[in-house]
Motif scaffolding. Structure first.
Motif: not given
Length: 313
Positions: A102, A188-191, A193-194, A220
């Protein structure tokens, strides 16, 4: 500089930079390398490798890093559009790759682009990441998307870098400006989530799709992707692969997604009505192609998107 662009069927607007990558490991396996990067550059390069006529509207310096980027773009048949080279240093991103592959980043860049007029032959304008976050270049990118909306397909990938925003509210306001100017949004799911902590990604995709895009896709990771369009919601799984690293995976997904839309004749003003009435079967095929593109990239080191032959195989 203001002027008309030469004939490019696709135009990508955003940062081109050099990734200075450090891979963590034992003393013997620690390594630092330099290679081309930047999310929009990666998308343009991915489209070029897939056989598309693509130009990159960006900025870079007249230095060794700039020469590296120009050679890389030429190798992928990507046209560097006029006004890109100036007197400031080429942007640099320093990436740390952990033992699981990562990446985390730190950036040193100046971001601006020349104002241009896009010709009627342009069928796709894509932007995202830092190029859609940092003024004044981000303002130019947003104006371009708005100016071609309806005659060219507009696409956007927030690829959020929190360091470039004062706070989450500012970031979300900027992101949603671009969402409203885009026909296709990939996040993205990370986008999410933030940007919107605790919210269900599918609910966010529905809300964003209602703001104007014909299609919103949320990646995801190993769980695949969820796509929301006028036809409904679709969950598409990802194949199981051995991950080398995730550098450039989201960008390869984006270029694969745009490639698949082009393959189904869904780009440009003519394609937009069909894109807004896309059937779930066609949508599944399009998203599966994008996932395959990202999976190939994850299976090898660096932002190394597939060629057309690799993607078809």
């Amino acid at each position: 500089m203001t002027g008309a662009l030469p004939g490019s069927r696709a135009v990508v607007v955003g940062e081109a930079l050099v990734d200075v990558v450090h891979r963590a490991g034992s003393d013997a396996s620690d390594a630092t390398t330099e290679h081309p990067g930047g999310s929009p550059l990666n998308v343009a390069y991915g489209l070029g490798r897939l056989g598309h006529d693509v130009g990159l509207l960006t900025r870079l310096g007249d230095d060794d890093h700039g020469k590296l980027l120009r050679a890389h773009l030429e190798s992928g048949a990507v046209q560097l559009l006029p006004g890109a080279v100036d007197g400031d240093p080429t942007p640099v991103a320093r990436a740390e790759i952990d033992a699981e592959g990562k990446a985390t980043y730190d950036f040193d860049l100046v971001w601006r682009v020349p104002e241009v007029t896009l010709g009627d032959d342009v069928t796709l304008v894509h932007t995202g990441s830092i190029g859609a976050a940092v003024p004044p270049g981000a303002d130019t990118a947003l104006s371009l998307l708005r100016s071609v909306r309806g005659r060219a397909t507009t696409s956007y990938d927030p690829n959020v870098r929190p360091a470039f925003f004062a706070d989450r509210e500012q970031a979300l306001a900027r992101v949603e400006q671009f969402v409203e100017a885009a026909d296709v949004v990939k996040a993205s799911d990370e986008d999410l989530a933030w940007l919107l902590p605790g919210e269900d990604v599918e609910a966010v995709a529905y809300r964003w799709q209602a703001r104007g895009p014909a299609l919103v896709v949320v990646t995801r990771g190993s769980a695949g992707a969820v796509a929301v369009s006028g036809a409904g919601t679709l969950h598409v799984p990802a194949p199981r692969i051995e991950v080398v690293d995730t550098v450039g995976a989201g960008d390869a997904f984006m270029s694969g997604l745009l490639h698949a839309l082009a393959e189904h004749d869904l780009l440009g003003g003519r394609g937009l009505p069909r894109l807004r009435h896309l059937g779930l079967g066609t949508l599944e095929s399009i998203v599966a192609t994008a996932i395959r593109s990202a999976s190939i990239t994850c299976s090898r080191a660096g932002a190394n998107p597939p060629t057309r032959a690799e993607l078809d195989a």
